[in-house]
Scaffold this active site. Structure first.
Site, PDB file in Angstrom:
ATOM      1  N   GLY A 151       0.767  -1.388  -0.158  1.00 21.55           N
ATOM      2  CA  GLY A 151      -0.043   0.166   0.041  1.00 21.55           C
ATOM      3  C   GLY A 151       0.840   1.173   0.120  1.00 21.55           C
ATOM      4  O   GLY A 151       2.002   1.321   0.027  1.00 21.55           O
ATOM      5  N   ARG A 187       3.806   5.856   2.104  1.00 21.78           N
ATOM      6  CA  ARG A 187       4.287   7.386   2.167  1.00 21.78           C
ATOM      7  C   ARG A 187       3.727   8.154   0.894  1.00 21.78           C
ATOM      8  O   ARG A 187       4.570   9.015   0.532  1.00 21.78           O
ATOM      9  CB  ARG A 187       5.916   7.400   2.080  1.00 21.78           C
ATOM     10  CG  ARG A 187       6.445   6.707   1.001  1.00 21.78           C
ATOM     11  CD  ARG A 187       7.953   7.110   1.001  1.00 21.78           C
ATOM     12  NE  ARG A 187       8.555   6.301   0.178  1.00 21.78           N
ATOM     13  CZ  ARG A 187       9.777   6.402  -0.313  1.00 21.78           C
ATOM     14  NH1 ARG A 187      10.382   7.120   0.680  1.00 21.78           N
ATOM     15  NH2 ARG A 187      10.328   5.386  -0.958  1.00 21.78           N
ATOM     16  N   LYS A 240       4.356  12.121  -2.257  1.00 23.76           N
ATOM     17  CA  LYS A 240       5.080  11.324  -1.988  1.00 23.76           C
ATOM     18  C   LYS A 240       6.046  11.835  -0.692  1.00 23.76           C
ATOM     19  O   LYS A 240       6.735  12.651  -1.176  1.00 23.76           O
ATOM     20  CB  LYS A 240       5.965  10.561  -2.955  1.00 23.76           C
ATOM     21  CG  LYS A 240       6.848   9.537  -2.703  1.00 23.76           C
ATOM     22  CD  LYS A 240       7.261   8.795  -4.074  1.00 23.76           C
ATOM     23  CE  LYS A 240       8.172   7.592  -3.623  1.00 23.76           C
ATOM     24  NZ  LYS A 240       8.679   6.880  -4.693  1.00 23.76           N
ATOM     25  N   ASP A 296       8.639   5.603   8.436  1.00 22.41           N
ATOM     26  CA  ASP A 296       7.925   6.859   8.656  1.00 22.41           C
ATOM     27  C   ASP A 296       7.037   7.775   7.743  1.00 22.41           C
ATOM     28  O   ASP A 296       6.576   8.680   8.220  1.00 22.41           O
ATOM     29  CB  ASP A 296       9.249   7.563   9.233  1.00 22.41           C
ATOM     30  CG  ASP A 296      10.081   7.678   8.028  1.00 22.41           C
ATOM     31  OD1 ASP A 296       9.724   7.307   6.982  1.00 22.41           O
ATOM     32  OD2 ASP A 296      11.369   8.202   8.272  1.00 22.41           O
ATOM     33  N   GLY A 297       7.032   7.167   6.547  1.00 19.78           N
ATOM     34  CA  GLY A 297       6.159   7.781   5.726  1.00 19.78           C
ATOM     35  C   GLY A 297       6.652   8.932   4.844  1.00 19.78           C
ATOM     36  O   GLY A 297       5.930   9.717   4.446  1.00 19.78           O
ATOM     37  N   ARG A 342       3.473  13.767  -7.424  1.00 16.45           N
ATOM     38  CA  ARG A 342       3.469  13.219  -8.633  1.00 16.45           C
ATOM     39  C   ARG A 342       2.068  13.085  -9.428  1.00 16.45           C
ATOM     40  O   ARG A 342       1.089  13.361  -8.410  1.00 16.45           O
ATOM     41  CB  ARG A 342       3.762  11.563  -8.368  1.00 16.45           C
ATOM     42  CG  ARG A 342       4.926  11.385  -7.473  1.00 16.45           C
ATOM     43  CD  ARG A 342       5.070   9.956  -7.653  1.00 16.45           C
ATOM     44  NE  ARG A 342       4.406   9.065  -6.655  1.00 16.45           N
ATOM     45  CZ  ARG A 342       4.777   7.569  -6.460  1.00 16.45           C
ATOM     46  NH1 ARG A 342       5.743   7.182  -7.246  1.00 16.45           N
ATOM     47  NH2 ARG A 342       3.877   6.860  -5.910  1.00 16.45           N
ATOM     48  N   ASP A 345       4.276  -4.301  -7.047  1.00 11.21           N
ATOM     49  CA  ASP A 345       3.745  -3.224  -6.675  1.00 11.21           C
ATOM     50  C   ASP A 345       4.427  -2.055  -7.216  1.00 11.21           C
ATOM     51  O   ASP A 345       3.811  -0.852  -7.133  1.00 11.21           O
ATOM     52  CB  ASP A 345       3.972  -3.104  -5.163  1.00 11.21           C
ATOM     53  CG  ASP A 345       5.393  -3.002  -4.930  1.00 11.21           C
ATOM     54  OD1 ASP A 345       5.931  -4.378  -5.136  1.00 11.21           O
ATOM     55  OD2 ASP A 345       5.842  -2.272  -3.968  1.00 11.21           O
ATOM     56  N   ASP A 393       7.401   4.882  -9.585  1.00  9.79           N
ATOM     57  CA  ASP A 393       8.102   4.517  -8.481  1.00  9.79           C
ATOM     58  C   ASP A 393       9.770   4.602  -8.711  1.00  9.79           C
ATOM     59  O   ASP A 393      10.500   3.632  -8.952  1.00  9.79           O
ATOM     60  CB  ASP A 393       7.861   3.198  -7.871  1.00  9.79           C
ATOM     61  CG  ASP A 393       6.604   3.492  -6.875  1.00  9.79           C
ATOM     62  OD1 ASP A 393       6.297   4.463  -6.787  1.00  9.79           O
ATOM     63  OD2 ASP A 393       6.487   2.488  -6.021  1.00  9.79           O
TER      64      ASP A 393
HETATM   65  P1  AMP Z   1       8.981   1.097  -2.576  1.00  5.16           P
HETATM   66  O1  AMP Z   1      10.479   0.092  -2.503  1.00  5.16           O
HETATM   67  O2  AMP Z   1       9.467   2.326  -2.580  1.00  5.16           O
HETATM   68  O3  AMP Z   1       8.384   0.559  -3.840  1.00  5.16           O
HETATM   69  O4  AMP Z   1       8.342   0.725  -1.425  1.00  5.16           O
HETATM   70  C1  AMP Z   1       7.768  -0.537  -1.071  1.00  5.16           C
HETATM   71  C2  AMP Z   1       6.477  -0.346  -0.139  1.00  5.16           C
HETATM   72  O5  AMP Z   1       7.170   0.304   1.136  1.00  5.16           O
HETATM   73  C3  AMP Z   1       5.479   0.699  -0.419  1.00  5.16           C
HETATM   74  O6  AMP Z   1       4.211  -0.009   0.313  1.00  5.16           O
HETATM   75  C4  AMP Z   1       5.818   1.821   0.194  1.00  5.16           C
HETATM   76  O7  AMP Z   1       4.791   2.768   0.408  1.00  5.16           O
HETATM   77  C5  AMP Z   1       6.448   1.573   1.433  1.00  5.16           C
HETATM   78  N1  AMP Z   1       7.485   2.304   1.900  1.00  5.16           N
HETATM   79  C6  AMP Z   1       8.819   2.633   1.299  1.00  5.16           C
HETATM   80  N2  AMP Z   1       9.451   3.511   1.807  1.00  5.16           N
HETATM   81  C7  AMP Z   1       8.585   3.891   3.020  1.00  5.16           C
HETATM   82  C8  AMP Z   1       8.553   4.921   3.950  1.00  5.16           C
HETATM   83  N3  AMP Z   1       9.788   5.488   4.393  1.00  5.16           N
HETATM   84  N4  AMP Z   1       7.796   5.152   5.024  1.00  5.16           N
HETATM   85  C9  AMP Z   1       6.633   4.343   4.735  1.00  5.16           C
HETATM   86  N5  AMP Z   1       6.408   3.139   3.666  1.00  5.16           N
HETATM   87  C10 AMP Z   1       7.459   3.134   2.931  1.00  5.16           C
HETATM   88 MG    MG Z   2       6.618   1.356  -4.518  1.00  2.21          MG
END
Ligand code: AMP
Ligand code: MG
Length: 526
Positions: free
Chosen positions: A100, A103, A122, A134-135, A192, A269, A279
């Site tokens: 999901g 962030r 983002k 931490d989002g 974005r 994802d 992404d």
């Molecule tokens: P990504 O590798 O950026 O595609 O992220 C994979 C998953 O981890 C997705 O659900 C992102 O929303 C979540 N995610 C990545 N970085 C963070 C972050 N700093 N805080 C919260 N969720 C994250």
């Molecule tokens: Mg992603």
């Protein structure tokens, strides 16, 4: 400013009943309402005039306090209900369950000039999907996302776009190399923009829970809003949807191969249902042509997402999407046929693309061999992909490859070699052979050298966002100097133009960048 809000995702699809912003598993819902977290002292670093324009945002509005507040999450658009999307995904080959928008927060869907756009922040704070993170996002990765989204668009690659890049004023703790050395960095937010941010994983999450009701709602919604030309609400329609997604995905990956882009984290994802590049994390651009190269240090052991494998991985991801859609189709044969066709068409399209890079138009049987031989030659010694193909357009079809061992026959491409002194012995013979064959082949074409050069320069970019270039922009921005961001943004708006005054960016990666973190090595830590 009155945004013309036309929300469809939250009005057509089921949402999470819980409204508290607590981390949780969410069932039977495509999204959760959540507000961005307010920040201390937001500051606009850069915005894209093109994106602002197609959204109908004036220059003065983009420079206003309200723009800054909205696009850093400090104020919400009037009458909007921000939300985070629920999805799952296969990460590095394994089912990871619910992921999901951890962030990312969708502000609204807005319409301008009869086109609807989803606006998504983002790095604007935690959501129910943030798990243990931490989002937030840091400046370096936000600069990379902002610049690369726009660069990819101007290269002609399907992609999400980026409206703005801002600092939040909040510090964010990150362990860049995951080696126990966390440090504070500047927090940032990117806005974005895309027609939709639905991913393969958006379907997988419901299939994994055997929630065929929500799965069907999401598939019907996707068909209605993004593939209206296909049959709606029937098994045939879901097959057609899969076919369309597979074709768009294929087209996207062929573009990646053409420009030397390596996504780095092709998890399901991170695969858009619209065939958009989405992404931007530890992505990179091929410098030395090496099919096994990946920029992502997290993937260094298995190199799952290496350049030469992106077409196969996209197929693997499509298989996961097919599995997710299967409950709606209940017949494997038409889905398998699409998969089989992808394999066939990938080779066909890759071949066509490579021919265009070489300026070859006629169909001749030997072209496949010529291309394969070139790919081998390019990897014999470190050879810069972008500079090579750009230079090759200057080769004359009257060239006579000399018997003697001098290198003048390589004049048009010699700048592409990282160590020209390594082009000797057998390597030199291979190049002589290849250039000789290429010249003979060019002589069969009717195009003049000038015409061929013009055509080749439309598919072989001169300027791409090399990691070291982004790194220079990042280091300057970290000190408060945003001029490099602006310079690169301007440069990359015209990647196929000569831009003689910008030739300092048409250069091989400098030696200092070979082993520098952020240049040759990137992690998912962003
Ligand atoms: P990504 O590798 O950026 O595609 O992220 C994979 C998953 O981890 C997705 O659900 C992102 O929303 C979540 N995610 C990545 N970085 C963070 C972050 N700093 N805080 C919260 N969720 C994250
Ligand atoms: Mg992603």
């Amino acid at each position: 400013m009155n945004f013309n809000i036309k929300n469809t995702f939250i009005t057509n699809l089921p949402g999470d009943q819980e409204t508290e912003n607590t981390r949780r598993q969410v069932d039977e819902a495509c999204y959760s309402f959540v507000k961005p977290t307010k920040t201390e002292s937001p500051e606009l670093v850069h915005y894209s005039k093109e994106v602002a324009q197609f959204l109908g945002l004036s220059k003065s509005y983009c420079q206003s306090q309200q723009f800054l507040k909205i696009f850093t999450g400090n104020e919400i658009i009037e009458n909007s209900k921000p939300y985070a999307m629920c999805y799952g995904g296969h990460q590095f080959g394994h089912w990871a369950g619910q992921l999901g928008d951890g962030r990312a927060i969708n502000l609204a869907e807005v319409e301008h000039n009869a086109k609807r756009w989803a606006l998504q922040l983002k790095g604007a704070g935690a959501t129910p999907y943030s798990r243990s993170a931490d989002g937030l996002a840091v400046l370096r990765s936000s600069i990379r996302e902002h610049l690369c989204s726009e660069a990819m668009f101007h290269l002609g690659v399907p992609t999400t776009r980026s409206l703005s890049l801002s600092l939040t004023g909040t510090k964010v703790l990150r362990d860049v190399l995951y080696n126990g050395n966390p440090a504070y960095e500047k927090g940032a937010v990117v806005c974005r923009v895309a027609t939709s941010f639905i991913r393969f994983g958006s379907f997988e999450i419901f299939a994994s829970k055997r929630d065929n009701i929500t799965l069907k709602k999401l598939a019907d919604y996707t068909l209605k809003h993004f593939y209206p030309e296909l049959e709606q609400g029937a098994k045939k329609g879901y097959v057609a949807l899969f076919k369309a997604v597979s074709e768009r995905t294929l087209e996207m990956v062929i573009h990646w191969q053409r420009v030397g882009f390596v996504h780095g984290v092709m998890n399901t994802d991170n695969m858009s249902i619209l065939g958009l590049t989405i992404d931007y994390g530890p992505y990179g651009w091929l410098e030395g042509y090496d099919k096994k190269w990946t920029p992502n240090t997290t993937d260094i052991q298995h190199k799952r997402y290496q350049y030469g494998q992106q077409g196969d991985i996209a197929l693997w991801n499509l298989l996961k999407l097919a599995n997710a859609l299967y409950p709606l189709v209940e017949d494997a044969a038409p889905l398998e046929e699409i998969i089989t066709n992808y394999k066939k068409m990938y080779s066909v399209k890759y071949f066509e693309m490579m021919k265009s890079k070489l300026g070859l138009e006629l169909d001749t049987k030997k072209d496949l061999k010529l291309i394969e031989q070139l790919e081998l030659n390019l990897s014999l010694t470190e050879t810069d992909m972008t500079i090579f193909f750009r230079g090759l357009a200057n080769l004359s079809k009257e060239l006579v490859v000399p018997e003697k061992a001098d290198l003048t026959f390589l004049d048009s491409v010699k700048n592409a070699f990282y160590k020209i002194e390594e082009v000797k012995g057998e390597t030199l013979l291979f190049w002589k052979d290849w250039i000789g064959q290429y010249v003979t082949r060019l002589q069969k074409e009717e195009l003049s050298d000038i015409e061929r050069k013009q055509k080749m320069n439309l598919v072989n970019p001169k300027y791409v966002l090399r990691n070291y270039m982004a790194q220079i922009a990042i280091e300057a921005a970290d000190k408060g100097d945003y001029t490099v961001i602006d310079e690169l943004y301007g440069l990359l708006k015209r990647p196929y133009d000569e831009q003689i005054d910008q030739e300092k960016w048409f250069a091989k990666r400098p030696e200092w960048a070979r082993t520098k973190v952020g240049c040759s090595m990137l992690s998912c830590s962003s």
